[in-house]
Motif scaffolding. Structure first.
Motif, PDB file in Angstrom:
ATOM      1  N   THR A  10      39.779  34.756  37.581  1.00  0.00           N
ATOM      2  CA  THR A  10      40.930  33.396  38.433  1.00  0.00           C
ATOM      3  C   THR A  10      42.015  32.987  37.035  1.00  0.00           C
ATOM      4  O   THR A  10      40.688  32.221  36.586  1.00  0.00           O
ATOM      5  N   THR A  11      42.892  32.579  37.292  1.00  0.00           N
ATOM      6  CA  THR A  11      43.898  32.546  36.271  1.00  0.00           C
ATOM      7  C   THR A  11      43.763  30.830  36.094  1.00  0.00           C
ATOM      8  O   THR A  11      44.476  29.753  35.886  1.00  0.00           O
ATOM      9  N   VAL A  14      42.777  28.234  43.108  1.00  0.00           N
ATOM     10  CA  VAL A  14      43.361  29.003  44.533  1.00  0.00           C
ATOM     11  C   VAL A  14      42.650  28.636  45.261  1.00  0.00           C
ATOM     12  O   VAL A  14      41.854  28.672  46.060  1.00  0.00           O
ATOM     13  N   ASP A  58      49.888  33.764  45.980  1.00  0.00           N
ATOM     14  CA  ASP A  58      48.656  33.170  45.176  1.00  0.00           C
ATOM     15  C   ASP A  58      48.447  34.382  43.903  1.00  0.00           C
ATOM     16  O   ASP A  58      47.686  34.652  43.554  1.00  0.00           O
ATOM     17  N   ALA A  61      46.847  34.215  40.609  1.00  0.00           N
ATOM     18  CA  ALA A  61      45.882  32.755  40.356  1.00  0.00           C
ATOM     19  C   ALA A  61      44.442  34.535  39.858  1.00  0.00           C
ATOM     20  O   ALA A  61      43.808  34.557  39.630  1.00  0.00           O
ATOM     21  N   LEU A  62      44.880  35.874  40.968  1.00  0.00           N
ATOM     22  CA  LEU A  62      44.521  37.221  40.005  1.00  0.00           C
ATOM     23  C   LEU A  62      45.251  38.118  39.143  1.00  0.00           C
ATOM     24  O   LEU A  62      44.483  38.596  38.979  1.00  0.00           O
TER      25      LEU A  62
END
Length: 190
Positions: A10-11, A14, A58, A61-62
């Motif tokens: 994940t960046t 989230v 979201d 975030a992936l």
């Protein structure tokens, strides 16, 4: 680009919903997740031995951008309702319901046999109200409210729909015989 079956990091932090409990959680930045399903504008991921649902809004975030379907689903949840100008095609409602998924099962809720009835009624103000009767695969499913919200939001995105009422029932109880042949084939139940 990442997709179902990929393990990614994940960046950012989230928000997610634990499956099947429906408990909100935050998956931290840097967590390793396995995308197990990306259907209906949301993602199901495996993280730390648990399944979680992440909304399409979201996707970044992936490491993913929102797809057109996810953007439309997000817009449907946040937009003010558009003015009604004409009848509702009930087949359009059934089509949009086929984009709704139980996050644990890669088959849409229509083919799973969860939708018992769809009825379009003209309301007193000249709008079109859609009444949907549906069930869940299990009465205690913690994801039920999220599935119902998805059904409501996507139905509101159908042309000329001014309102939606989703009635969740458990009689008759759902069982595998209610699934379409295509769903049983997809899930290897023949």
């Amino acid at each position: 680009m990442n997709s179902a079956g990929d393990t990614i990091t994940t960046t950012r932090d989230v928000d997610a919903i634990l499956i099947p409990l429906g408990t909100p959680v935050t998956i931290p930045a840097g967590a390793l997740v396995l995308i197990t399903q990306e259907l209906g504008g949301s993602y199901t991921v495996s993280v730390g031995g648990n399944l979680a649902r992440i909304e399409g809004k979201d996707a970044d975030a992936l490491g993913l951008g929102e797809t057109d379907e996810q953007k439309a689903a997000s817009a449907a949840k946040t937009d003010e309702h558009i003015a009604v100008d004409g009848p509702v095609d009930e087949q359009d409602v059934w089509a949009v319901l086929r984009t709704c998924y139980d996050p644990e099962i890669p088959v849409n809720i229509v083919d799973l046999g969860l939708v018992y009835d769809v009825h379009v009624v003209e309301d007193d103000e000249g709008g079109n109200h859609v009444d949907i009767v549906m069930t869940l695969t299990a009465p205690g499913c913690g994801m039920g409210p999220f599935i119902v919200d998805d059904v409501r939001a996507k139905t509101l995105s159908v042309d000329n729909v001014s309102g939606v009422e989703v009635e969740l029932v458990f009689d008759p109880a759902w069982d595998r015989s209610m699934m379409s042949d295509e769903a049983r084939l997809q899930l290897g139940m023949f």
